[in-house]
Enzyme design. Structure first.
Site, mmCIF file in Angstrom:
data_model
loop_
_atom_site.group_PDB
_atom_site.id
_atom_site.type_symbol
_atom_site.label_atom_id
_atom_site.label_comp_id
_atom_site.label_asym_id
_atom_site.label_seq_id
_atom_site.Cartn_x
_atom_site.Cartn_y
_atom_site.Cartn_z
ATOM 1 N N GLY A 16 0.807 -1.215 0.000
ATOM 2 C CA GLY A 16 0.000 0.000 0.000
ATOM 3 C C GLY A 16 0.837 1.260 0.000
ATOM 4 O O GLY A 16 2.049 1.245 -0.180
ATOM 5 N N CYS A 17 0.183 2.388 0.191
ATOM 6 C CA CYS A 17 0.756 3.740 0.178
ATOM 7 C C CYS A 17 0.972 4.229 -1.251
ATOM 8 O O CYS A 17 1.358 3.464 -2.130
ATOM 9 C CB CYS A 17 2.074 3.855 0.932
ATOM 10 S SG CYS A 17 1.966 3.501 2.680
#
Length: 365
Positions: A16-17
């Site tokens: 993620g991110c």
């Protein structure tokens, strides 16, 4: 470990991110709407537990003053921070950071900003011999470690804006569509090892440095201990904090170039060094031996700025995505090409940097 049939039942998603950055090399101002729109495209890279932006060139009338952005849960905590600030700085302006009531932002902290000039030393004789930036860093470390308040931005003519929420929520809360800047970075957080918290959102900053990061710095422990030896106090328990402090140490204090600092963060493997020409081999061996504790282990794609440039860097085996694109005077860096094309449909050049190879774009004089 066997993946569950429903992939969304995973408790941890280490891919993620999302990160985004744009720099205009001619210092032409870019409205805040652009980075906000780009980050909205990567909405699914976050989970609402952290978002933020850094912007350079937003305080032209106070360009020679340090702009401290401070957050705190209580007025009493802010008063303690202000007491320290007034001991070491001349306060030119003190005001709440403009915000907007945003329904999805629950229980935001007090966010305040000060425009400051150092008094240099005052009642700390041991600080009087410090240069100005070392002095400012020491005051920041004191506020962050000894008061309930936190300095989340401290550069000149720049500011960071971050908190718990998706980037578009944080942008609405801080009214970022009313700002324009010649460098923007943005971040959409998906916390993996630490809780979502206002001061733990990205960007991480120190002086003019700002860092946004996708990935996981598994060397956080040794990096933190190394920084403590050089009087940097890591108080956030979030891995990216060490990147901002290491940049300040390596580039500002030790005089390394950004190019060289990137080779400390993501150095060639030893077998690659062994195959280099002798002079180059000695240089890389020296970097590995002197700065071994500053190496960033684990997957990462980071965007870094100090107000004069924008740098993108992957880990040395490229475990996180990073795309760079150019159009005219604008250079974009992002986790996804789609976010760049969302804000600029006609691009002159698009590429993915090699593992461990920095892309550094500087402002023109």
């Amino acid at each position: 470990m066997k993946a569950p049939f429903r992939y969304y039942d995973f408790q941890k998603d280490i891919s993620g991110c999302g990160v985004f950055g744009v720099i205009n090399t001619k210092r032409e101002l870019i409205p805040g709407d652009m980075p906000i729109k780009a980050m909205c495209t990567m909405h699914d890279r976050g989970n609402g537990l952290g978002g933020g932006f850094a912007a350079y060139g937003i305080y032209p009338d106070m360009a020679d003053k340090y702009a401290f952005h401070i957050m705190c849960d209580t007025q009493a905590g802010l008063d303690k921070a202000e007491e320290i600030i007034k001991s070491f700085f001349t306060v030119h302006e003190s005001q709440p950071i403009p915000t907007k009531r945003t329904p999805v932002i629950k229980n935001p902290p007090i966010v305040w900003r000060y425009f400051l000039t150092p008094k240099q030393g005052m009642d700390r004789p041991q600080w009087r011999s410090l240069d100005e930036k070392d002095f400012v860093v020491n005051v920041i470390m004191e506020i962050n470690s000894k008061t309930p308040a936190f300095v989340f931005s401290s550069g000149r003519n720049m500011g960071a804006f971050k908190g718990i929420g998706f980037p578009e929520d944080i942008a609405e809360f801080f009214r970022l569509d009313e700002y324009s800047a010649y460098i923007w970075t943005g971040h959409n957080r998906f916390p993996t090892n630490t809780p979502g918290q206002w001061h733990g959102a990205h960007p991480f900053t120190l002086l003019d440095w700002s860092v946004v990061h996708n990935g996981e710095i598994s060397s956080y422990g040794i990096n933190m201990r190394y920084l403590c030896e050089h009087d940097y106090k890591c108080t956030l328990m979030t891995d990216t904090e060490v990147v901002a402090y290491e940049l300040d140490l390596l580039v500002r204090k030790h005089g390394l170039s950004l190019q060289m600092a990137s080779k400390v963060f993501a150095p060639p493997f030893w077998d690659e060094i062994d195959r280099m020409p002798e002079e180059q081999k000695k240089a890389y061996e020296t970097l590995r031996m002197v700065y071994g504790s500053a190496l960033l282990n684990g997957p990462f794609a980071i965007l870094v700025s100090d107000g004069t440039c924008l740098m993108g860097l992957n880990d040395r085996i490229k475990l996180r995505p990073l795309v760079v694109a150019e159009h005219g005077n604008n250079v974009y860096m992002s986790s996804e090409e789609s976010s760049i094309r969302e804000v600029d449909r006609v691009l002159d050049n698009v590429w993915a940097p090699k593992a461990g190879e920095p892309v550094i774009v500087k402002l023109e004089d």
